[in-house]
Design a protein around this motif. Structure first.
Motif, PDB file in Angstrom:
ATOM      1  N   ASP A  25     -68.289  12.673 -57.472  1.00  0.00           N
ATOM      2  CA  ASP A  25     -67.629  11.811 -58.453  1.00  0.00           C
ATOM      3  C   ASP A  25     -66.401  12.470 -59.080  1.00  0.00           C
ATOM      4  OD1 ASP A  25     -69.174  13.694 -59.719  1.00  0.00           O
ATOM      5  OD2 ASP A  25     -69.547  12.436 -61.471  1.00  0.00           O
ATOM      6  N   ARG A  26     -66.219  13.775 -58.838  1.00  0.00           N
ATOM      7  CA  ARG A  26     -65.058  14.455 -59.398  1.00  0.00           C
ATOM      8  C   ARG A  26     -64.260  15.182 -58.325  1.00  0.00           C
ATOM      9  NH1 ARG A  26     -67.469  17.704 -64.378  1.00  0.00           N
ATOM     10  NH2 ARG A  26     -69.484  17.304 -63.422  1.00  0.00           N
ATOM     11  N   ALA A  27     -64.329  14.683 -57.132  1.00  0.00           N
ATOM     12  CA  ALA A  27     -63.607  15.300 -56.024  1.00  0.00           C
ATOM     13  C   ALA A  27     -63.172  14.214 -55.042  1.00  0.00           C
ATOM     14  CB  ALA A  27     -64.490  16.314 -55.322  1.00  0.00           C
ATOM     15  N   GLY A  28     -62.192  14.519 -54.251  1.00  0.00           N
ATOM     16  CA  GLY A  28     -61.749  13.527 -53.285  1.00  0.00           C
ATOM     17  C   GLY A  28     -60.548  13.970 -52.500  1.00  0.00           C
ATOM     18  N   ASP A  29     -59.768  13.003 -52.028  1.00  0.00           N
ATOM     19  CA  ASP A  29     -58.573  13.270 -51.238  1.00  0.00           C
ATOM     20  C   ASP A  29     -57.355  12.653 -51.920  1.00  0.00           C
ATOM     21  OD1 ASP A  29     -60.046  14.526 -49.254  1.00  0.00           O
ATOM     22  OD2 ASP A  29     -60.448  12.638 -48.219  1.00  0.00           O
ATOM     23  N   ARG A  30     -56.225  13.285 -51.721  1.00  0.00           N
ATOM     24  CA  ARG A  30     -54.955  12.753 -52.216  1.00  0.00           C
ATOM     25  C   ARG A  30     -53.858  13.244 -51.283  1.00  0.00           C
ATOM     26  NH1 ARG A  30     -55.178  16.596 -57.543  1.00  0.00           N
ATOM     27  NH2 ARG A  30     -54.906  18.602 -56.472  1.00  0.00           N
ATOM     28  N   PRO A  31     -52.714  12.597 -51.299  1.00  0.00           N
ATOM     29  CA  PRO A  31     -51.639  13.035 -50.393  1.00  0.00           C
ATOM     30  C   PRO A  31     -50.992  14.334 -50.859  1.00  0.00           C
ATOM     31  CG  PRO A  31     -50.893  11.213 -51.760  1.00  0.00           C
ATOM     32  CD  PRO A  31     -52.355  11.383 -52.043  1.00  0.00           C
ATOM     33  N   VAL A  32     -50.571  15.153 -49.904  1.00  0.00           N
ATOM     34  CA  VAL A  32     -49.824  16.362 -50.227  1.00  0.00           C
ATOM     35  C   VAL A  32     -48.404  15.981 -50.627  1.00  0.00           C
ATOM     36  CG1 VAL A  32     -49.009  18.587 -49.356  1.00  0.00           C
ATOM     37  CG2 VAL A  32     -51.186  17.655 -48.561  1.00  0.00           C
ATOM     38  N   ILE A  33     -47.812  15.088 -49.843  1.00  0.00           N
ATOM     39  CA  ILE A  33     -46.438  14.650 -50.099  1.00  0.00           C
ATOM     40  C   ILE A  33     -46.479  13.259 -50.717  1.00  0.00           C
ATOM     41  CG2 ILE A  33     -44.149  14.254 -49.092  1.00  0.00           C
ATOM     42  CD1 ILE A  33     -45.121  17.100 -48.866  1.00  0.00           C
ATOM     43  N   SER A  34     -46.177  13.163 -51.994  1.00  0.00           N
ATOM     44  CA  SER A  34     -46.124  11.852 -52.645  1.00  0.00           C
ATOM     45  C   SER A  34     -44.851  11.767 -53.490  1.00  0.00           C
ATOM     46  CB  SER A  34     -47.379  11.618 -53.496  1.00  0.00           C
ATOM     47  OG  SER A  34     -47.552  12.675 -54.421  1.00  0.00           O
ATOM     48  N   THR A  35     -44.771  12.574 -54.541  1.00  0.00           N
ATOM     49  CA  THR A  35     -43.579  12.548 -55.392  1.00  0.00           C
ATOM     50  C   THR A  35     -42.599  13.679 -55.062  1.00  0.00           C
ATOM     51  OG1 THR A  35     -44.701  13.893 -57.056  1.00  0.00           O
ATOM     52  CG2 THR A  35     -44.875  11.497 -57.274  1.00  0.00           C
ATOM     53  N   GLU A  36     -42.974  14.567 -54.114  1.00  0.00           N
ATOM     54  CA  GLU A  36     -42.101  15.692 -53.775  1.00  0.00           C
ATOM     55  C   GLU A  36     -40.836  15.239 -53.051  1.00  0.00           C
ATOM     56  OE1 GLU A  36     -45.247  15.457 -53.177  1.00  0.00           O
ATOM     57  OE2 GLU A  36     -46.247  17.104 -54.210  1.00  0.00           O
ATOM     58  N   THR A  37     -39.764  15.991 -53.266  1.00  0.00           N
ATOM     59  CA  THR A  37     -38.503  15.720 -52.585  1.00  0.00           C
ATOM     60  C   THR A  37     -38.402  16.639 -51.375  1.00  0.00           C
ATOM     61  OG1 THR A  37     -37.430  15.113 -54.653  1.00  0.00           O
ATOM     62  CG2 THR A  37     -35.993  15.690 -52.806  1.00  0.00           C
ATOM     63  N   MET A  38     -38.332  16.050 -50.189  1.00  0.00           N
ATOM     64  CA  MET A  38     -38.255  16.845 -48.964  1.00  0.00           C
ATOM     65  C   MET A  38     -37.345  16.178 -47.945  1.00  0.00           C
ATOM     66  SD  MET A  38     -42.074  18.206 -48.034  1.00  0.00           S
ATOM     67  CE  MET A  38     -41.427  19.029 -46.581  1.00  0.00           C
ATOM     68  N   GLU A  39     -36.802  16.994 -47.055  1.00  0.00           N
ATOM     69  CA  GLU A  39     -36.076  16.498 -45.888  1.00  0.00           C
ATOM     70  C   GLU A  39     -36.939  16.815 -44.673  1.00  0.00           C
ATOM     71  OE1 GLU A  39     -32.239  17.994 -43.410  1.00  0.00           O
ATOM     72  OE2 GLU A  39     -31.853  17.551 -45.534  1.00  0.00           O
ATOM     73  N   ILE A  40     -37.288  15.780 -43.900  1.00  0.00           N
ATOM     74  CA  ILE A  40     -38.198  15.940 -42.774  1.00  0.00           C
ATOM     75  C   ILE A  40     -37.517  15.432 -41.504  1.00  0.00           C
ATOM     76  CG2 ILE A  40     -40.466  15.338 -41.836  1.00  0.00           C
ATOM     77  CD1 ILE A  40     -41.337  14.744 -44.748  1.00  0.00           C
ATOM     78  N   HIS A  41     -37.590  16.233 -40.433  1.00  0.00           N
ATOM     79  CA  HIS A  41     -37.030  15.843 -39.141  1.00  0.00           C
ATOM     80  C   HIS A  41     -38.181  15.689 -38.154  1.00  0.00           C
ATOM     81  CE1 HIS A  41     -32.761  16.943 -40.194  1.00  0.00           C
ATOM     82  NE2 HIS A  41     -33.428  17.615 -41.114  1.00  0.00           N
ATOM     83  N   TYR A  81     -35.535  12.025 -40.941  1.00  0.00           N
ATOM     84  CA  TYR A  81     -34.643  11.787 -39.809  1.00  0.00           C
ATOM     85  C   TYR A  81     -35.487  11.601 -38.556  1.00  0.00           C
ATOM     86  CZ  TYR A  81     -30.791  13.277 -42.802  1.00  0.00           C
ATOM     87  OH  TYR A  81     -29.876  13.373 -43.815  1.00  0.00           O
ATOM     88  N   VAL A  82     -35.206  10.540 -37.817  1.00  0.00           N
ATOM     89  CA  VAL A  82     -35.998  10.198 -36.633  1.00  0.00           C
ATOM     90  C   VAL A  82     -35.049   9.850 -35.487  1.00  0.00           C
ATOM     91  CG1 VAL A  82     -37.855   9.316 -38.106  1.00  0.00           C
ATOM     92  CG2 VAL A  82     -36.134   7.726 -37.217  1.00  0.00           C
ATOM     93  N   PRO A  83     -35.555   9.821 -34.237  1.00  0.00           N
ATOM     94  CA  PRO A  83     -34.704   9.390 -33.126  1.00  0.00           C
ATOM     95  C   PRO A  83     -34.042   8.046 -33.444  1.00  0.00           C
ATOM     96  CG  PRO A  83     -36.736  10.290 -32.287  1.00  0.00           C
ATOM     97  CD  PRO A  83     -36.909  10.219 -33.774  1.00  0.00           C
ATOM     98  N   SER A  84     -32.757   7.921 -33.087  1.00  0.00           N
ATOM     99  CA  SER A  84     -31.960   6.768 -33.512  1.00  0.00           C
ATOM    100  C   SER A  84     -32.548   5.430 -33.092  1.00  0.00           C
ATOM    101  CB  SER A  84     -30.529   6.897 -32.984  1.00  0.00           C
ATOM    102  OG  SER A  84     -30.530   7.017 -31.566  1.00  0.00           O
ATOM    103  N   ASP A  85     -33.240   5.379 -31.945  1.00  0.00           N
ATOM    104  CA  ASP A  85     -33.772   4.108 -31.477  1.00  0.00           C
ATOM    105  C   ASP A  85     -35.096   3.728 -32.152  1.00  0.00           C
ATOM    106  OD1 ASP A  85     -35.019   6.235 -30.241  1.00  0.00           O
ATOM    107  OD2 ASP A  85     -35.458   5.125 -28.400  1.00  0.00           O
TER     108      ASP A  85
END
Length: 288
Positions: free
Chosen positions: A133-149, A176-180
């Motif tokens: 009841d006091r444990a669980g899962d949450r996202p690592v990246i939510s409000t963080e500012t990152m550049e991802i390729h 950033y992802v493949p253009s297509d």
């Protein structure tokens, strides 16, 4: 030991740490209290869960492209990872939780990755006991500012902690992802919060360096590239003979002894590379 060197031929590392959920990263004490450097062999294929969790004294470690899997929380609480983090080329699955509390500014995810997990386990019990009841899962990246390729030619599947996070996950990230695939990413529920842009790769690379130096000299290598507005500007450096010239991935070089070394500059994941031979001479100490 201060330095750990694993010989060629080693493929896997096992850990004495228990592999169960209650072994949360914030409660792990490092087993490598005095280690400052680790050298992994080119044959290594996997790193275990909680491998270097909270190993705060480690300053350097290589990550060979042979690595296919990295266990949960492997680098949580460490400080040695670069701010432009280039994941191993052979990696097949990527969990953001390997980087909890050690997040880079820029992250490169290779083509082989077919699954991405953006989840960490947490325990908010003041007494340190694990209760559902006091444990669980949450996202690592939510409000963080990152550049991802993301380099994959197919959209990797994405696992997130819960649909309740759908409005926030990746919201401050530029991906950033493949253009297509730009439109396809924008349609995905958990990617739609990010700014999705087409990747523009370097197509031309030119060395900017002298071809001769002296023993004991240090120098910074650089290269110019086209197009000038490339979005993936990462250039990695290597030397054919580290006993003559040693070089960091960032291009900082040191001349050790007389000889010749071939220096290679390559774009991320080796799509484009250029080489130059650099000679190292002994300085003249006198004339007869």
């Amino acid at each position: 030991p201060i330095v750990i060197i694993l010989r060629d031929g080693v493929e896997n590392i096992t850990s004495t740490r228990p592999n169960y959920t209650s072994d949360t990263p914030d409660r792990v004490e490092t087993e490598l209290k005095n280690t400052k450097s680790i050298v992994l062999p080119k044959t290594i294929k996997s790193l275990p869960r909680l491998f270097l969790a909270n190993s705060t004294k480690i300053q350097t470690m290589n990550l060979p492209d042979s690595i296919k899997s990295i266990g949960e929380y492997a680098f949580v609480g460490t400080t040695f990872l670069p701010k432009e983090f280039y994941l191993p080329k052979s990696l097949e699955k990527f969990d953001f939780n390997i980087l909890c509390n050690s997040l880079p500014n820029v992250l490169f995810i290779p083509e082989n990755v077919s699954r991405i997990t953006n989840t960490e386990h947490y325990d908010n019990n003041s007494g340190g006991s694990w209760y559902p009841d006091r444990a669980g899962d949450r996202p690592v990246i939510s409000t963080e500012t990152m550049e991802i390729h993301i380099k994959s030619k197919n959209i990797p599947s994405l696992s997130v902690a819960s649909t309740s996070y759908s409005s926030s996950v990746f919201q401050n990230c530029t991906i950033y992802v493949p253009s297509d695939l730009v439109d396809s990413y924008k349609e995905k529920a958990y990617y739609k919060n990010a700014t999705i842009l087409p990747e523009k790769e370097i197509t031309e690379l030119t060395f900017n360096t002298n071809e001769a130096y002296y023993v004991g000299e240090n120098f910074q290598l650089s290269a110019s590239y086209l197009p000038s507005d490339a979005t993936d500007k990462l250039i990695l450096w290597s030397s054919s003979d580290n006993e003559v010239i040693s070089i960091t991935k960032e291009g900082k070089a040191h001349c050790h002894k007389y000889g010749k070394a071939t220096i290679t500059a390559s774009t991320s994941y080796g799509k484009l590379s250029e080489k130059v031979d650099i000679y190292v001479y002994e300085p003249t100490t006198g004339v007869e």
